[in-house]
Design a protein around this motif. Structure first.
Motif, PDB file in Angstrom:
ATOM      1  N   PHE A  20     -17.080-124.096  81.208  1.00 17.04           N
ATOM      2  CA  PHE A  20     -16.138-123.347  82.028  1.00 17.04           C
ATOM      3  C   PHE A  20     -14.711-123.616  81.560  1.00 17.04           C
ATOM      4  CE2 PHE A  20     -13.434-122.525  85.668  1.00 17.04           C
ATOM      5  CZ  PHE A  20     -13.898-121.287  86.097  1.00 17.04           C
ATOM      6  N   LYS A  21     -14.123-122.612  80.919  1.00 14.77           N
ATOM      7  CA  LYS A  21     -12.731-122.630  80.468  1.00 14.77           C
ATOM      8  C   LYS A  21     -12.412-123.934  79.738  1.00 14.77           C
ATOM      9  CE  LYS A  21     -11.364-119.189  83.832  1.00 14.77           C
ATOM     10  NZ  LYS A  21     -10.438-118.773  84.896  1.00 14.77           N
ATOM     11  N   GLU A  22     -11.308-124.590  80.130  1.00 22.50           N
ATOM     12  CA  GLU A  22     -10.868-125.749  79.365  1.00 22.50           C
ATOM     13  C   GLU A  22     -11.384-127.069  79.925  1.00 22.50           C
ATOM     14  OE1 GLU A  22      -7.988-125.164  82.701  1.00 22.50           O
ATOM     15  OE2 GLU A  22      -9.021-123.876  81.246  1.00 22.50           O
ATOM     16  N   LEU A  23     -12.237-127.004  80.949  1.00 21.68           N
ATOM     17  CA  LEU A  23     -12.745-128.241  81.538  1.00 21.68           C
ATOM     18  C   LEU A  23     -13.724-128.934  80.595  1.00 21.68           C
ATOM     19  CD1 LEU A  23     -13.327-127.110  85.225  1.00 21.68           C
ATOM     20  CD2 LEU A  23     -11.298-128.135  84.193  1.00 21.68           C
ATOM     21  N   GLY A  24     -13.847-130.239  80.748  1.00 22.03           N
ATOM     22  CA  GLY A  24     -14.720-131.008  79.880  1.00 22.03           C
ATOM     23  C   GLY A  24     -16.169-130.939  80.316  1.00 22.03           C
ATOM     24  N   SER A  25     -17.001-131.676  79.616  1.00 20.35           N
ATOM     25  CA  SER A  25     -18.440-131.674  79.885  1.00 20.35           C
ATOM     26  C   SER A  25     -18.933-133.010  80.418  1.00 20.35           C
ATOM     27  CB  SER A  25     -19.209-131.324  78.604  1.00 20.35           C
ATOM     28  OG  SER A  25     -18.900-132.251  77.569  1.00 20.35           O
ATOM     29  N   ASP A  26     -18.012-133.839  80.926  1.00 14.08           N
ATOM     30  CA  ASP A  26     -18.392-135.156  81.429  1.00 14.08           C
ATOM     31  C   ASP A  26     -18.512-135.193  82.945  1.00 14.08           C
ATOM     32  OD1 ASP A  26     -18.329-136.120  78.822  1.00 14.08           O
ATOM     33  OD2 ASP A  26     -16.193-136.640  78.961  1.00 14.08           O
ATOM     34  N   ASP A  27     -18.375-134.059  83.598  1.00 12.16           N
ATOM     35  CA  ASP A  27     -18.439-134.031  85.057  1.00 12.16           C
ATOM     36  C   ASP A  27     -19.873-134.220  85.529  1.00 12.16           C
ATOM     37  OD1 ASP A  27     -15.627-133.329  85.878  1.00 12.16           O
ATOM     38  OD2 ASP A  27     -16.017-131.692  84.480  1.00 12.16           O
ATOM     39  N   PRO A  28     -20.070-134.722  86.754  1.00 12.76           N
ATOM     40  CA  PRO A  28     -21.429-135.014  87.238  1.00 12.76           C
ATOM     41  C   PRO A  28     -22.287-133.784  87.480  1.00 12.76           C
ATOM     42  CG  PRO A  28     -19.789-135.348  88.968  1.00 12.76           C
ATOM     43  CD  PRO A  28     -19.031-135.156  87.692  1.00 12.76           C
ATOM     44  N   GLU A 131     -16.339-126.831 100.612  1.00 13.31           N
ATOM     45  CA  GLU A 131     -17.105-127.820  99.874  1.00 13.31           C
ATOM     46  C   GLU A 131     -16.997-127.592  98.365  1.00 13.31           C
ATOM     47  OE1 GLU A 131     -21.619-129.765  99.921  1.00 13.31           O
ATOM     48  OE2 GLU A 131     -21.103-128.107 101.258  1.00 13.31           O
ATOM     49  N   PHE A 132     -16.920-126.322  97.952  1.00 14.56           N
ATOM     50  CA  PHE A 132     -16.749-126.016  96.533  1.00 14.56           C
ATOM     51  C   PHE A 132     -15.466-126.653  96.007  1.00 14.56           C
ATOM     52  CE2 PHE A 132     -15.087-123.579  93.014  1.00 14.56           C
ATOM     53  CZ  PHE A 132     -16.186-123.315  92.229  1.00 14.56           C
ATOM     54  N   GLU A 133     -14.384-126.519  96.765  1.00 10.69           N
ATOM     55  CA  GLU A 133     -13.114-127.104  96.325  1.00 10.69           C
ATOM     56  C   GLU A 133     -13.197-128.626  96.248  1.00 10.69           C
ATOM     57  OE1 GLU A 133     -10.350-125.619  99.146  1.00 10.69           O
ATOM     58  OE2 GLU A 133     -10.262-123.614  98.271  1.00 10.69           O
ATOM     59  N   SER A 134     -13.974-129.214  97.158  1.00 13.54           N
ATOM     60  CA  SER A 134     -14.129-130.666  97.132  1.00 13.54           C
ATOM     61  C   SER A 134     -14.962-131.122  95.933  1.00 13.54           C
ATOM     62  CB  SER A 134     -14.785-131.143  98.432  1.00 13.54           C
ATOM     63  OG  SER A 134     -15.066-132.515  98.388  1.00 13.54           O
ATOM     64  N   LEU A 135     -15.995-130.335  95.565  1.00 11.30           N
ATOM     65  CA  LEU A 135     -16.898-130.736  94.484  1.00 11.30           C
ATOM     66  C   LEU A 135     -16.349-130.416  93.105  1.00 11.30           C
ATOM     67  CD1 LEU A 135     -20.323-129.610  96.013  1.00 11.30           C
ATOM     68  CD2 LEU A 135     -19.505-131.960  95.742  1.00 11.30           C
ATOM     69  N   TYR A 136     -15.685-129.272  92.972  1.00  9.17           N
ATOM     70  CA  TYR A 136     -15.297-128.804  91.640  1.00  9.17           C
ATOM     71  C   TYR A 136     -13.787-128.854  91.393  1.00  9.17           C
ATOM     72  CZ  TYR A 136     -20.092-127.039  91.563  1.00  9.17           C
ATOM     73  OH  TYR A 136     -21.458-126.937  91.608  1.00  9.17           O
ATOM     74  N   TYR A 137     -12.992-128.539  92.417  1.00 13.62           N
ATOM     75  CA  TYR A 137     -11.530-128.565  92.243  1.00 13.62           C
ATOM     76  C   TYR A 137     -10.976-129.975  92.419  1.00 13.62           C
ATOM     77  CZ  TYR A 137      -6.611-127.853  93.453  1.00 13.62           C
ATOM     78  OH  TYR A 137      -5.254-127.940  93.538  1.00 13.62           O
ATOM     79  N   ARG A 138     -11.416-130.659  93.455  1.00 13.69           N
ATOM     80  CA  ARG A 138     -11.085-132.062  93.721  1.00 13.69           C
ATOM     81  C   ARG A 138      -9.591-132.297  93.904  1.00 13.69           C
ATOM     82  NH1 ARG A 138     -14.387-134.303  88.531  1.00 13.69           N
ATOM     83  NH2 ARG A 138     -16.386-133.299  88.974  1.00 13.69           N
ATOM     84  N   SER A 139      -8.868-131.297  94.359  1.00 17.97           N
ATOM     85  CA  SER A 139      -7.424-131.407  94.608  1.00 17.97           C
ATOM     86  C   SER A 139      -6.661-131.837  93.363  1.00 17.97           C
ATOM     87  CB  SER A 139      -7.150-132.391  95.756  1.00 17.97           C
ATOM     88  OG  SER A 139      -7.789-131.977  96.945  1.00 17.97           O
ATOM     89  N   ASP A 140      -7.181-131.415  92.210  1.00 20.44           N
ATOM     90  CA  ASP A 140      -6.549-131.756  90.927  1.00 20.44           C
ATOM     91  C   ASP A 140      -5.931-130.494  90.338  1.00 20.44           C
ATOM     92  OD1 ASP A 140      -5.780-132.609  88.452  1.00 20.44           O
ATOM     93  OD2 ASP A 140      -7.761-133.279  87.798  1.00 20.44           O
ATOM     94  N   PRO A 141      -4.582-130.423  90.235  1.00 24.62           N
ATOM     95  CA  PRO A 141      -3.951-129.208  89.685  1.00 24.62           C
ATOM     96  C   PRO A 141      -4.462-128.845  88.299  1.00 24.62           C
ATOM     97  CG  PRO A 141      -2.315-130.641  90.699  1.00 24.62           C
ATOM     98  CD  PRO A 141      -3.596-131.415  90.677  1.00 24.62           C
ATOM     99  N   ALA A 142      -4.944-129.818  87.545  1.00 23.67           N
ATOM    100  CA  ALA A 142      -5.460-129.523  86.206  1.00 23.67           C
ATOM    101  C   ALA A 142      -6.780-128.770  86.265  1.00 23.67           C
ATOM    102  CB  ALA A 142      -5.633-130.815  85.415  1.00 23.67           C
ATOM    103  N   ARG A 143      -7.413-128.734  87.459  1.00 27.76           N
ATOM    104  CA  ARG A 143      -8.692-128.057  87.616  1.00 27.76           C
ATOM    105  C   ARG A 143      -8.562-126.801  88.467  1.00 27.76           C
ATOM    106  NH1 ARG A 143     -12.955-131.309  86.285  1.00 27.76           N
ATOM    107  NH2 ARG A 143     -14.320-130.061  87.632  1.00 27.76           N
ATOM    108  N   ILE A 144      -7.355-126.273  88.565  1.00 23.52           N
ATOM    109  CA  ILE A 144      -7.118-125.098  89.413  1.00 23.52           C
ATOM    110  C   ILE A 144      -7.890-123.879  88.914  1.00 23.52           C
ATOM    111  CG2 ILE A 144      -5.097-124.309  88.111  1.00 23.52           C
ATOM    112  CD1 ILE A 144      -5.623-124.230  91.948  1.00 23.52           C
TER     113      ILE A 144
END
Length: 435
Positions: A20-28, A131-144
């Motif tokens: 998914f876009k510029e996100l890495g592949s180390d997420d759970p 819940e999606f925002e909590s699991l995938y966005y995580r309040s991180d502007p880099a993951r907007i």
């Protein structure tokens, strides 16, 4: 349609595969490549065990995702993914979150929807997005980037249903099918739009002539639909079913076990002993048919012992059937109380039994009875997510053909168990009439 099947679900798949876009592949939530390849292989192989009545074959999602359409995305996410993603995530919260989406989509796709269900959809999507925002966005502007505008659109689905009715009343599938029908009408590369205009105008004129002069059948451009064709078998005792070739005649005396089970079924029907019922089974050969079709747009089901299953075929022999079960069967002194229950199994034979008038059976005239020999599935009770699975089969039992309702699909997971796919809903149910 585009909001869910062509945007949200593909984005979830990109997240699951770490693309998914510029996100890495180390997420759970990212599945290892070997796991995703196994899911893709299982997706493609499920085409053999899912009847054609369920729609087109779903391609390998790991290698042929470019061939996915809205229809295949829909079927994969609603029916295949809950089984294929089961116990695949390191953190079960991602799987649970995905199943919440599936359950909400099933409610949205219902033919009828109540006000309480609309409220459930509204609250459900609100909680799901949070819940999606909590699991995938995580309040991180880099993951907007994980929160596109289409994610916000989920919050308005309940409002759209409340204003326009169930989603099937306004979805784009119908319009896209119509647009597809216009493509053959283009006869001129220089003036394509003029060709389409002429086609639409002439089709509208033909429709008006049919309505004004009541010539719908005479001016139909398609062959008339025939429920019963030459070679089929229909009897008045079963107005909802028609038997189809192949047809064979076999002697049940050669199979004492099957003859006894036929007698047991008749004994239950006429409330007599098995011995009495066995005496009234006609001697010699009995008709057996390979297929049965439910009239009124129902499924065509195959009897596996008579219809061969080739490599390129899609298995239509597994069915759902309903029987009345005494809920107090273990309490012998208590009066029986029956309730309908669902069972699943493989249809093996369709048997025609013609009974003569008999005092013991309280038959005043000849009657034709259609029976189905079914090898029952040892299905587990529905789990907390509403899914049922099995690993082995039980013995063959004989039931009345009227209890057989529809075909089911199956998909095999990585643990070797089969998940049952039953998408018929309340539109395919047996009717039990008190005598």
């Amino acid at each position: 349609m585009h909001l869910i099947w062509l945007n949200l679900v593909p984005n979830l798949v990109l997240l699951f595969t770490g693309n998914f876009k510029e996100l890495g592949s180390d997420d759970p939530y990212v599945l290892p490549p070997t796991v995703w390849e196994a899911i893709g292989t299982a997706t493609a192989e499920s085409g053999h065990t899912i009847p054609s009545a369920f729609g087109a074959r779903v391609p390998n999602i790991a290698k042929e995702k470019q061939y996915f359409t809205a229809e295949t995305w829909s079927f994969w996410s609603l029916y295949l993914a809950p089984a294929l993603l089961h116990q695949r995530f390191q953190d079960i919260s991602y799987y649970t979150h995905f199943l919440k989406l599936v359950k909400l989509l099933h409610i949205c796709l219902q033919f009828e929807i109540s006000k309480d269900e609309i409220s459930k959809v509204r609250d459900g999507f609100r909680d799901w997005v949070t819940e999606f925002e909590s699991l995938y966005y995580r309040s991180d502007p880099a993951r907007i980037s994980t929160c596109p505008i289409t994610l916000h659109g989920l919050l308005h689905i309940a409002d759209y249903i409340e204003a326009a009715g169930p989603v099937w009343t306004a979805w784009a599938f119908v319009m896209e099918r119509y647009c597809g029908s216009l493509r053959p009408a283009i006869r001129s590369r220089r003036f394509p739009f003029a060709s389409m205009d002429t086609h639409v105008e002439e089709k509208a004129q033909l429709s008006q002539i049919k309505l004004i002069y009541n010539l719908t059948a005479e001016l139909s451009l398609s062959p008339p639909a025939v429920d019963i064709k030459a070679g089929d078998f229909f009897c008045n005792e079963y107005p909802q079913s028609v038997l189809m070739p192949p047809k064979v005649k076999t002697d049940l005396s050669e199979s004492t076990g099957l003859r006894h089970k036929v007698a047991a079924c008749l004994a239950t029907r006429f409330n007599v002993s098995v011995a009495i019922a066995k005496n009234h089974i006609p001697d010699g050969v009995l008709e057996q048919w390979g297929k049965v079709r439910r009239l009124g747009g129902g499924d065509t089901m195959h009897a596996r012992d008579l219809v061969r299953f080739g490599d390129g075929n899609r298995d239509a022999s597994y069915v759902r059937y309903e029987l009345l079960v005494d809920i107090y069967a273990r309490q012998r002194r208590r009066a029986p109380e029956y309730e309908p229950r669902d069972f699943f199994g493989q249809l093996r034979r369709i048997i025609v039994v013609r009974l003569k008038p008999a005092t013991e059976l309280e038959l005043e005239r000849p009657v034709t009875i259609l029976l189905a020999a079914i090898q029952r599935i040892n299905a587990s009770p529905a789990n907390s997510d509403g899914m049922r699975f099995y690993k082995d089969m039980a013995d063959i039992e004989v039931v009345d053909l009227a209890s057989v309702q529809c075909v089911i699909g199956r998909v095999k997971d990585h643990m070797g168990q089969w998940f049952i796919i039953d998408r018929s809903g309340p539109m395919a149910r047996a009717e039990f009439v008190d005598e």
